[in-house]
Motif scaffolding. Sequence first.
Motif, PDB file in Angstrom:
ATOM      1  N   VAL A 108     -21.707  42.593  23.417  1.00  0.00           N
ATOM      2  CA  VAL A 108     -20.829  43.740  23.682  1.00  0.00           C
ATOM      3  C   VAL A 108     -20.454  43.791  25.155  1.00  0.00           C
ATOM      4  CG1 VAL A 108     -20.749  46.265  23.745  1.00  0.00           C
ATOM      5  CG2 VAL A 108     -21.607  45.101  21.719  1.00  0.00           C
ATOM      6  N   ILE A 109     -21.421  43.545  26.025  1.00  0.00           N
ATOM      7  CA  ILE A 109     -21.137  43.558  27.464  1.00  0.00           C
ATOM      8  C   ILE A 109     -20.122  42.473  27.813  1.00  0.00           C
ATOM      9  CG2 ILE A 109     -22.138  43.071  29.736  1.00  0.00           C
ATOM     10  CD1 ILE A 109     -24.668  44.556  28.741  1.00  0.00           C
ATOM     11  N   LEU A 110     -20.298  41.271  27.257  1.00  0.00           N
ATOM     12  CA  LEU A 110     -19.337  40.190  27.513  1.00  0.00           C
ATOM     13  C   LEU A 110     -17.956  40.521  26.951  1.00  0.00           C
ATOM     14  CD1 LEU A 110     -21.452  36.978  26.919  1.00  0.00           C
ATOM     15  CD2 LEU A 110     -20.533  37.817  29.074  1.00  0.00           C
ATOM     16  N   ALA A 111     -17.911  41.182  25.814  1.00  0.00           N
ATOM     17  CA  ALA A 111     -16.622  41.554  25.219  1.00  0.00           C
ATOM     18  C   ALA A 111     -15.907  42.600  26.069  1.00  0.00           C
ATOM     19  CB  ALA A 111     -16.831  42.079  23.806  1.00  0.00           C
ATOM     20  N   CYS A 112     -16.672  43.470  26.711  1.00  0.00           N
ATOM     21  CA  CYS A 112     -16.077  44.512  27.556  1.00  0.00           C
ATOM     22  C   CYS A 112     -15.640  43.984  28.923  1.00  0.00           C
ATOM     23  CB  CYS A 112     -17.066  45.659  27.751  1.00  0.00           C
ATOM     24  SG  CYS A 112     -17.339  46.615  26.250  1.00  0.00           S
ATOM     25  N   MET A 113     -16.133  42.819  29.292  1.00  0.00           N
ATOM     26  CA  MET A 113     -15.778  42.228  30.585  1.00  0.00           C
ATOM     27  C   MET A 113     -14.558  41.326  30.425  1.00  0.00           C
ATOM     28  SD  MET A 113     -19.561  41.358  32.052  1.00  0.00           S
ATOM     29  CE  MET A 113     -18.944  40.670  33.574  1.00  0.00           C
ATOM     30  N   GLY A 114     -13.470  41.901  30.057  1.00  0.00           N
ATOM     31  CA  GLY A 114     -12.233  41.144  29.927  1.00  0.00           C
ATOM     32  C   GLY A 114     -12.155  40.315  28.655  1.00  0.00           C
ATOM     33  N   GLY A 115     -13.003  40.595  27.700  1.00  0.00           N
ATOM     34  CA  GLY A 115     -12.964  39.880  26.436  1.00  0.00           C
ATOM     35  C   GLY A 115     -13.569  38.489  26.481  1.00  0.00           C
ATOM     36  N   VAL A 116     -14.414  38.233  27.482  1.00  0.00           N
ATOM     37  CA  VAL A 116     -15.002  36.913  27.664  1.00  0.00           C
ATOM     38  C   VAL A 116     -15.820  36.474  26.448  1.00  0.00           C
ATOM     39  CG1 VAL A 116     -16.620  35.583  29.087  1.00  0.00           C
ATOM     40  CG2 VAL A 116     -15.076  37.216  30.156  1.00  0.00           C
ATOM     41  N   GLY A 117     -16.475  37.393  25.765  1.00  0.00           N
ATOM     42  CA  GLY A 117     -17.351  37.029  24.660  1.00  0.00           C
ATOM     43  C   GLY A 117     -16.691  36.973  23.298  1.00  0.00           C
ATOM     44  N   ILE A 118     -15.449  37.400  23.199  1.00  0.00           N
ATOM     45  CA  ILE A 118     -14.801  37.484  21.882  1.00  0.00           C
ATOM     46  C   ILE A 118     -14.468  36.096  21.331  1.00  0.00           C
ATOM     47  CG2 ILE A 118     -12.777  38.321  20.654  1.00  0.00           C
ATOM     48  CD1 ILE A 118     -12.807  40.741  22.567  1.00  0.00           C
ATOM     49  N   ILE A 119     -13.851  35.256  22.129  1.00  0.00           N
ATOM     50  CA  ILE A 119     -13.460  33.916  21.668  1.00  0.00           C
ATOM     51  C   ILE A 119     -14.691  33.076  21.299  1.00  0.00           C
ATOM     52  CG2 ILE A 119     -12.290  31.767  22.297  1.00  0.00           C
ATOM     53  CD1 ILE A 119     -10.401  34.144  21.753  1.00  0.00           C
ATOM     54  N   PRO A 120     -15.748  33.023  22.144  1.00  0.00           N
ATOM     55  CA  PRO A 120     -16.931  32.253  21.736  1.00  0.00           C
ATOM     56  C   PRO A 120     -17.576  32.781  20.456  1.00  0.00           C
ATOM     57  CG  PRO A 120     -17.016  32.680  24.079  1.00  0.00           C
ATOM     58  CD  PRO A 120     -15.867  33.474  23.533  1.00  0.00           C
ATOM     59  N   TYR A 121     -17.550  34.097  20.250  1.00  0.00           N
ATOM     60  CA  TYR A 121     -18.122  34.662  19.025  1.00  0.00           C
ATOM     61  C   TYR A 121     -17.325  34.202  17.804  1.00  0.00           C
ATOM     62  CZ  TYR A 121     -20.183  37.937  15.749  1.00  0.00           C
ATOM     63  OH  TYR A 121     -20.845  38.472  14.678  1.00  0.00           O
ATOM     64  N   ILE A 122     -16.011  34.241  17.903  1.00  0.00           N
ATOM     65  CA  ILE A 122     -15.165  33.811  16.784  1.00  0.00           C
ATOM     66  C   ILE A 122     -15.360  32.319  16.506  1.00  0.00           C
ATOM     67  CG2 ILE A 122     -12.770  33.498  16.034  1.00  0.00           C
ATOM     68  CD1 ILE A 122     -12.142  36.114  17.561  1.00  0.00           C
ATOM     69  N   VAL A 123     -15.421  31.526  17.559  1.00  0.00           N
ATOM     70  CA  VAL A 123     -15.635  30.091  17.391  1.00  0.00           C
ATOM     71  C   VAL A 123     -16.992  29.832  16.737  1.00  0.00           C
ATOM     72  CG1 VAL A 123     -15.990  27.922  18.647  1.00  0.00           C
ATOM     73  CG2 VAL A 123     -14.099  29.418  19.257  1.00  0.00           C
ATOM     74  N   ALA A 124     -18.029  30.526  17.187  1.00  0.00           N
ATOM     75  CA  ALA A 124     -19.363  30.356  16.605  1.00  0.00           C
ATOM     76  C   ALA A 124     -19.384  30.788  15.146  1.00  0.00           C
ATOM     77  CB  ALA A 124     -20.394  31.146  17.409  1.00  0.00           C
ATOM     78  N   ALA A 125     -18.653  31.856  14.818  1.00  0.00           N
ATOM     79  CA  ALA A 125     -18.595  32.323  13.428  1.00  0.00           C
ATOM     80  C   ALA A 125     -17.928  31.295  12.518  1.00  0.00           C
ATOM     81  CB  ALA A 125     -17.855  33.659  13.355  1.00  0.00           C
ATOM     82  N   ILE A 126     -17.005  30.535  13.071  1.00  0.00           N
ATOM     83  CA  ILE A 126     -16.306  29.514  12.281  1.00  0.00           C
ATOM     84  C   ILE A 126     -17.127  28.222  12.205  1.00  0.00           C
ATOM     85  CG2 ILE A 126     -14.265  28.024  12.248  1.00  0.00           C
ATOM     86  CD1 ILE A 126     -12.740  30.406  13.532  1.00  0.00           C
ATOM     87  N   ILE A 127     -17.730  27.810  13.314  1.00  0.00           N
ATOM     88  CA  ILE A 127     -18.391  26.512  13.393  1.00  0.00           C
ATOM     89  C   ILE A 127     -19.812  26.515  12.845  1.00  0.00           C
ATOM     90  CG2 ILE A 127     -19.282  24.799  15.021  1.00  0.00           C
ATOM     91  CD1 ILE A 127     -16.838  25.292  16.727  1.00  0.00           C
ATOM     92  N   LEU A 128     -20.596  27.552  13.151  1.00  0.00           N
ATOM     93  CA  LEU A 128     -22.002  27.540  12.748  1.00  0.00           C
ATOM     94  C   LEU A 128     -22.157  27.630  11.238  1.00  0.00           C
ATOM     95  CD1 LEU A 128     -23.678  29.908  15.380  1.00  0.00           C
ATOM     96  CD2 LEU A 128     -23.766  27.431  15.266  1.00  0.00           C
ATOM     97  N   PRO A 129     -23.039  26.822  10.676  1.00  0.00           N
ATOM     98  CA  PRO A 129     -23.272  26.921   9.233  1.00  0.00           C
ATOM     99  C   PRO A 129     -24.102  28.159   8.913  1.00  0.00           C
ATOM    100  CG  PRO A 129     -24.747  25.302  10.193  1.00  0.00           C
ATOM    101  CD  PRO A 129     -23.814  25.755  11.288  1.00  0.00           C
ATOM    102  N   GLU A 130     -23.959  28.637   7.691  1.00  0.00           N
ATOM    103  CA  GLU A 130     -24.724  29.804   7.263  1.00  0.00           C
ATOM    104  C   GLU A 130     -26.101  29.327   6.805  1.00  0.00           C
ATOM    105  OE1 GLU A 130     -24.151  33.551   4.254  1.00  0.00           O
ATOM    106  OE2 GLU A 130     -22.415  32.428   4.959  1.00  0.00           O
ATOM    107  N   GLY A 131     -27.129  30.015   7.291  1.00  0.00           N
ATOM    108  CA  GLY A 131     -28.479  29.563   6.971  1.00  0.00           C
ATOM    109  C   GLY A 131     -29.285  30.521   6.193  1.00  0.00           C
TER     110      GLY A 131
END
Length: 60
Positions: free
Chosen positions: A37-60
């Motif tokens: 949340v802190i990274l997302a509030c700092m100019g959206g820095v954390g949003i793109i990596p979160y979306i990429v991780a949600a797409i790339i990481l397998p479900e376990g």
Amino acid sequence: MEKKLYRIRNGSMLAGVCTGIAAYFNVDVNIVRLGAVILACMGGVGIIPYIVAAIILPEG
């Protein structure tokens, strides 16, 4: 024993990325969520990596 990073849907809020990261590093999931949340509030820095991780990481 090899550690692998997975998305964990059980107990997750969105895609399970924070839950998987918390399990991988053996830390409380709330700390990881707060960091996301802190990274997302700092100019959206954390949003793109979160979306990429949600797409790339397998479900376990």
